[in-house]
Enzyme design. Sequence first.
Site, short mmCIF file in Angstrom:
data_model
loop_
_atom_site.label_atom_id
_atom_site.label_comp_id
_atom_site.label_asym_id
_atom_site.label_seq_id
_atom_site.Cartn_x
_atom_site.Cartn_y
_atom_site.Cartn_z
N GLU A 108 0.84 -1.18 0.00
CA GLU A 108 0.00 0.00 0.00
C GLU A 108 0.89 1.25 0.00
OE1 GLU A 108 -4.05 0.36 2.16
OE2 GLU A 108 -2.64 1.53 3.34
N ASP A 165 -6.34 -10.12 6.62
CA ASP A 165 -7.30 -10.09 7.72
C ASP A 165 -7.90 -8.72 7.96
OD1 ASP A 165 -4.80 -8.94 8.71
OD2 ASP A 165 -5.76 -8.97 10.68
P1 5GP Z 1 2.21 -0.60 3.59
O1 5GP Z 1 3.37 -0.58 4.54
O2 5GP Z 1 2.61 -0.85 2.16
O3 5GP Z 1 1.35 0.62 3.72
O4 5GP Z 1 1.24 -1.73 4.06
C1 5GP Z 1 1.50 -3.00 3.86
C2 5GP Z 1 0.78 -3.87 4.86
O5 5GP Z 1 -0.46 -3.33 5.30
C3 5GP Z 1 0.44 -5.15 4.18
O6 5GP Z 1 1.44 -6.10 4.36
C4 5GP Z 1 -0.84 -5.57 4.85
O7 5GP Z 1 -0.53 -6.34 5.98
C5 5GP Z 1 -1.48 -4.29 5.28
N1 5GP Z 1 -2.53 -3.87 4.32
C6 5GP Z 1 -2.47 -2.88 3.38
N2 5GP Z 1 -3.62 -2.78 2.70
C7 5GP Z 1 -4.44 -3.73 3.21
C8 5GP Z 1 -5.78 -4.15 2.89
O8 5GP Z 1 -6.48 -3.65 2.00
N3 5GP Z 1 -6.27 -5.17 3.64
C9 5GP Z 1 -5.57 -5.77 4.64
N4 5GP Z 1 -6.17 -6.76 5.29
N5 5GP Z 1 -4.30 -5.42 4.95
C10 5GP Z 1 -3.75 -4.41 4.25
#
Ligand code: 5GP
Length: 181
Positions: A108, A165
Amino acid sequence: MEKITLHDKVFRPYITNQELSADIDAVAARINADFEGCDDVPLVLCVLNGSIMFTADLLKRLNFPLELNSIKMSSYVGTESTGEVKVTMGLTASLVGRRVIIVEDIVESGYTMEALKKMLEGKGASKTYIATMLFKPEMLKVKDLKVDYVARNIANDFVVGYGLDYNELGRNLKDIYILDK
Ligand code: 5GP
Ligand code: MG
């Protein structure tokens, strides 16, 4: 497929397991093409818990010699990223001079992968690659993060299932569901 409720939220069907399988076939073919004939043994790193299903399905399709390790990190509480990344479980393999393929459920903001890549390179990995099941390109904050292998791009909404989750529920769903607004 029908709507489901997890804790206080309702989710509707979004991506079927069959569609996910086709995406994984395609991304595995790309990884195989890049690693075919390699004379090292790359380390495949499953980022628990979210990428457990994707790692299992991807591994079955990879056809070069590899080693598997798992790591646990967290940056999410509820449906929003906290921006803070924690490593809550260690690595067992030596990383010195090795190529590492990180297997992630979803990218994300990119902060989790940026922090993990930095940590792995700090432990001596020669090169790190990111293979992610899902990617939200519009949400990426780490603009120079190279997301090497993406099985499927999605929009900005919160999704669950296939390992992902909502406050620990929904990981066992074989399809992916999206928050129903
Ligand atoms: P980032 O550090 O890239 O913002 O987020 C990555 C982590 O956030 C992912 O590994 C995941 O665990 C969680 N995450 C991001 N988007 C989602 C989503 O739409 N649903 C869920 N369940 N987890 C998310
Ligand atoms: Mg994750």
